[in-house]
Design an enzyme around this catalytic site. Sequence first.
Site, PDB file in Angstrom:
ATOM      1  N   ARG A   1       0.949   5.820  10.239  1.00 26.08           N
ATOM      2  CA  ARG A   1       0.966   6.525  11.513  1.00 26.08           C
ATOM      3  C   ARG A   1       2.239   6.138  12.271  1.00 26.08           C
ATOM      4  NH1 ARG A   1      -1.839   9.444   9.626  1.00 26.08           N
ATOM      5  NH2 ARG A   1      -3.864  10.264  10.198  1.00 26.08           N
TER       6      ARG A   1
ATOM      7  N   GLU B   1       3.874  14.321  17.023  1.00 22.50           N
ATOM      8  CA  GLU B   1       4.096  15.267  15.921  1.00 22.50           C
ATOM      9  C   GLU B   1       3.874  16.697  16.394  1.00 22.50           C
ATOM     10  OE1 GLU B   1       1.795  14.061  12.522  1.00 22.50           O
ATOM     11  OE2 GLU B   1       2.873  12.188  12.333  1.00 22.50           O
TER      12      GLU B   1
ATOM     13  N   HIS C   1       4.874  14.884   7.827  1.00 18.31           N
ATOM     14  CA  HIS C   1       3.486  14.453   7.602  1.00 18.31           C
ATOM     15  C   HIS C   1       2.896  15.144   6.361  1.00 18.31           C
ATOM     16  CE1 HIS C   1      -0.262  12.732   9.814  1.00 18.31           C
ATOM     17  NE2 HIS C   1      -0.422  12.673   8.489  1.00 18.31           N
TER      18      HIS C   1
ATOM     19  N   LYS D   1      -7.102   1.342   0.890  1.00 19.77           N
ATOM     20  CA  LYS D   1      -7.128   2.266  -0.260  1.00 19.77           C
ATOM     21  C   LYS D   1      -5.712   2.694  -0.650  1.00 19.77           C
ATOM     22  CE  LYS D   1     -10.028   5.070   1.826  1.00 19.77           C
ATOM     23  NZ  LYS D   1     -10.301   4.270   3.036  1.00 19.77           N
TER      24      LYS D   1
HETATM   25  N1  LIG Z   1       0.647  10.425   5.812  1.00 18.65           N
HETATM   26  C1  LIG Z   1      -0.495  10.929   5.446  1.00 18.65           C
HETATM   27  O1  LIG Z   1      -0.620  12.126   5.232  1.00 18.65           O
HETATM   28  C2  LIG Z   1      -1.643  10.030   5.251  1.00 18.65           C
HETATM   29  C3  LIG Z   1      -1.761   8.927   6.035  1.00 18.65           C
HETATM   30  N2  LIG Z   1      -2.821   8.093   5.866  1.00 18.65           N
HETATM   31  C4  LIG Z   1      -2.883   6.922   6.712  1.00 18.65           C
HETATM   32  O2  LIG Z   1      -2.735   5.765   5.925  1.00 18.65           O
HETATM   33  C5  LIG Z   1      -3.410   4.692   6.518  1.00 18.65           C
HETATM   34  C6  LIG Z   1      -4.232   3.967   5.470  1.00 18.65           C
HETATM   35  O3  LIG Z   1      -5.226   4.795   4.930  1.00 18.65           O
HETATM   36  P1  LIG Z   1      -6.316   4.165   3.948  1.00 18.65           P
HETATM   37  O4  LIG Z   1      -5.665   3.243   3.020  1.00 18.65           O
HETATM   38  O5  LIG Z   1      -7.090   5.280   3.397  1.00 18.65           O
HETATM   39  O6  LIG Z   1      -7.181   3.342   4.976  1.00 18.65           O
HETATM   40  P2  LIG Z   1      -8.012   2.029   4.671  1.00 18.65           P
HETATM   41  O7  LIG Z   1      -8.951   1.891   5.801  1.00 18.65           O
HETATM   42  O8  LIG Z   1      -8.561   2.052   3.300  1.00 18.65           O
HETATM   43  O9  LIG Z   1      -6.925   0.869   4.760  1.00 18.65           O
HETATM   44  C7  LIG Z   1      -6.349   0.421   5.947  1.00 18.65           C
HETATM   45  C8  LIG Z   1      -6.144  -1.075   5.803  1.00 18.65           C
HETATM   46  O10 LIG Z   1      -5.378  -1.515   6.916  1.00 18.65           O
HETATM   47  C9  LIG Z   1      -5.833  -2.822   7.219  1.00 18.65           C
HETATM   48  N3  LIG Z   1      -5.412  -3.244   8.545  1.00 18.65           N
HETATM   49  C10 LIG Z   1      -6.017  -3.032   9.732  1.00 18.65           C
HETATM   50  N4  LIG Z   1      -5.314  -3.621  10.707  1.00 18.65           N
HETATM   51  C11 LIG Z   1      -4.242  -4.201  10.131  1.00 18.65           C
HETATM   52  C12 LIG Z   1      -3.155  -4.957  10.620  1.00 18.65           C
HETATM   53  N5  LIG Z   1      -3.023  -5.238  11.916  1.00 18.65           N
HETATM   54  N6  LIG Z   1      -2.236  -5.400   9.747  1.00 18.65           N
HETATM   55  C13 LIG Z   1      -2.344  -5.134   8.433  1.00 18.65           C
HETATM   56  N7  LIG Z   1      -3.383  -4.436   7.904  1.00 18.65           N
HETATM   57  C14 LIG Z   1      -4.299  -3.970   8.749  1.00 18.65           C
HETATM   58  C15 LIG Z   1      -7.323  -2.722   7.045  1.00 18.65           C
HETATM   59  O11 LIG Z   1      -7.893  -3.999   6.862  1.00 18.65           O
HETATM   60  C16 LIG Z   1      -7.432  -1.863   5.800  1.00 18.65           C
HETATM   61  O12 LIG Z   1      -7.520  -2.677   4.630  1.00 18.65           O
HETATM   62  C17 LIG Z   1      -4.212   5.296   7.660  1.00 18.65           C
HETATM   63  O13 LIG Z   1      -3.497   5.111   8.857  1.00 18.65           O
HETATM   64  C18 LIG Z   1      -4.237   6.747   7.345  1.00 18.65           C
HETATM   65  O14 LIG Z   1      -4.396   7.509   8.473  1.00 18.65           O
HETATM   66  C19 LIG Z   1      -3.771   8.311   4.916  1.00 18.65           C
HETATM   67  C20 LIG Z   1      -3.709   9.410   4.122  1.00 18.65           C
HETATM   68  C21 LIG Z   1      -2.644  10.383   4.245  1.00 18.65           C
HETATM   69  O1  LIG Z   2      -5.636  11.547   6.124  1.00 20.53           O
HETATM   70  C1  LIG Z   2      -4.782  11.157   6.919  1.00 20.53           C
HETATM   71  O2  LIG Z   2      -4.896  10.139   7.614  1.00 20.53           O
HETATM   72  C2  LIG Z   2      -3.575  11.934   7.099  1.00 20.53           C
HETATM   73  O3  LIG Z   2      -2.694  11.499   7.800  1.00 20.53           O
HETATM   74  C3  LIG Z   2      -3.492  13.280   6.522  1.00 20.53           C
HETATM   75  O4  LIG Z   2      -3.270  14.123   7.597  1.00 20.53           O
HETATM   76  P1  LIG Z   2      -3.410  15.704   7.448  1.00 20.53           P
HETATM   77  O5  LIG Z   2      -4.819  15.962   7.102  1.00 20.53           O
HETATM   78  O6  LIG Z   2      -2.484  16.107   6.354  1.00 20.53           O
HETATM   79  O7  LIG Z   2      -3.029  16.255   8.772  1.00 20.53           O
END
Ligand SMILES: NC(=O)C1=CN([C@@H]2O[C@H](COP(=O)(O)OP(=O)(O)OC[C@H]3O[C@@H](n4cnc5c(N)ncnc54)[C@H](O)[C@@H]3O)[C@@H](O)[C@H]2O)C=CC1
Ligand SMILES: O=C(O)C(=O)COP(=O)(O)O
Length: 616
Positions: free
Chosen positions: A304, A333, A352, A223
């Site tokens: 992450r 963190e 974060h 996503k």
């Molecule tokens: N920094 C923040 O505040 C936020 C961090 N995130 C993190 O972002 C990441 C992605 O979130 P979404 O896109 O919503 O998840 P998602 O599940 O939609 O996408 C993750 C993608 O990673 C792929 N994947 C799995 N293993 C893999 C590998 N070895 N190599 C390459 N691709 C691989 C999956 O097939 C999937 O398409 C998650 O780790 C989530 O925790 C998400 C939202 C906020």
């Molecule tokens: O949704 C995620 O995976 C995030 O990393 C967001 O983290 P937070 O809810 O801001 O602590």
Amino acid sequence: MASVAAKPLHLPAATAGELSSLTPYSTAASVSFSSPRSQSSFLGLRLALPLKTPCFRKRTEGRGLRIEAAAAARPTVLVAEKLGDAGLELLRGFANVDCSYNLAPEELCAKISLCDALIVRSGTKVTREVFEAAKGRLKVVGRAGVGIDNVDLQAATEHGCLVVNAPTANTVAAAEHGIALLASMARNVAQADASMKAGKWQRNKYVGVSLVGKTLVVMGFGKVGSEVARRAKGLGMHVIAHDPYAPADRARAIGVELVSFDEAISAADFISLHMPLTPSTAKLFNDETFAKVKKGVRIINVARGGVIDEDALVRALDDGTVAQAALDVFTVEPPPKDSKLVMHEKVTVTPHLGASTVEAQEGVAIEIAEAVIGALKGELAATAVNAPMVPAEVLSELAPYVILAEKLGRLAVQLVAGGSGVKGVKVVYKSARDPDDLDTRILRAMITKGIIEPISSVFVNIVNADYTAKQRGLRISEERIFHDDTPEIPLDSIQVQLSNVESKFASALSDAGDIRVEGRVKDGIPHLTLVGSFSVDVSLEGNLILCRQVDQPGMIGHVGIILGNQNVNINFMSVGRTAPRKHAIMAIGVDEEPDKETLKKIGEIPAIEEFVFLGL
Ligand SMILES: NC(=O)C1=CN([C@@H]2O[C@H](COP(=O)(O)OP(=O)(O)OC[C@H]3O[C@@H](n4cnc5c(N)ncnc54)[C@H](O)[C@@H]3O)[C@@H](O)[C@H]2O)C=CC1
Ligand SMILES: O=C(O)C(=O)COP(=O)(O)O
């Protein structure tokens, strides 16, 4: 022994009709079921998530009765990290909400046994100790965000605790933050800002690099990754992606080519990380990986911290392999104050903040509050992380079969002599549906629940059914038999067979020697229709007495008088025979549990060869 037609005897007793109309029902907003006997454990579809304190009331409706969950005691939801007001408001409309932030692990463990649900973000570790300390009360953990790497999913599953997340509401926020870091890193915005605030004017020092025409690798085309790709293309970048699980046509639709890991890292000017932290992605970026990248690559991590070996990144930054990094997430963190990575002059950091926009936090709070409330009400959450996601319409359709499945399991296991020697279970579904159009996972879970709960203290629900079966060495195989009927009806019958066991009611054994019970749903009510080789027809409510007798006149009256004398109300009775005046099975549904003396008297009727009392 040949199977013979049932001869249902509908007793005129007022309660017969009433009890047989104990239908499951669905409310407009949810699909939830209650059953008078197994209410507190009906997590299975109530959906594996009943409150421990439900109460039920009978409601007269037409000729029948319906039993519904009356206002149960308000559940308690512990919100352990800051959650948007809109979500809190929703929660308060349904539950007692305890907002306690920054709890130490031992404080969380101390509180958790008083809570039905826990809501966290990324800052709280929901460990095995938390599930153990919950002592079975915790029904659902809501992760107000995407990543569930801070929740011990295995422990949650073992404890029958549902985990739900809020997977969509912060996608754009995370993607925008990724783009913000990409652009600010390329133009040294953070460093230049700090320099000016320190009173300097360093125009030559902070010459940046352009984005247009550069190759951006999106690692993890889910996503967030795909939203980053869209935006980066708008900036004129050449975007490729690596994701072993993403469909190529989805990438193509955005104009992105999916390539191998090595191709990706050797072509990248910029790498943006968007995969989850899992055992296979942990430290995916390490010394070996950095040895293969194009020299001077720039890395953005909004996924992450754990997907990068941080010490290796420091080395790669020091020797110029990696020109710059922009990091929103860290292995620990908050990271240590003296972290070389955080303090590195080529590194831009944020604490974060990916999901931290006003809009995303509002959205996430609502998304998680709705998921947690739904789960506490017993609905199957669409965002369940450790349970099958079954669409509401499928659930609604399977509702009576779910009850039938549990009752058949419960009944079959009570027919086993000795209690717990069951190892092999075969379930045969007779259906006119194409196998792809019939999702039996819930039915299997409920049969497992029915089989295991009467012989153990384990609480089984949709979350932990498969795990619990495996733990106990219970092998469950499923078979579909095509039934030539309308596919509108999901199932004609469900048959449960227990192999290699002895039965305390020999007539329940089939010719093949396994305990065999089969049931159907008739007018929305689960019915028992086959025991061993005998056809019967009795609604599966209350308790059941099964007798094998010599088929002769007066038997029904005889048993009826004994039960009547003890004020035990018969609600249904059915007789299945092999041939007139030979053997017959009498299935008697009773409201009350007869005392031992009464059962003994039934057993003493000369024509009765064997009998068994079964609680449903
Ligand atoms: N920094 C923040 O505040 C936020 C961090 N995130 C993190 O972002 C990441 C992605 O979130 P979404 O896109 O919503 O998840 P998602 O599940 O939609 O996408 C993750 C993608 O990673 C792929 N994947 C799995 N293993 C893999 C590998 N070895 N190599 C390459 N691709 C691989 C999956 O097939 C999937 O398409 C998650 O780790 C989530 O925790 C998400 C939202 C906020
Ligand atoms: O949704 C995620 O995976 C995030 O990393 C967001 O983290 P937070 O809810 O801001 O602590």
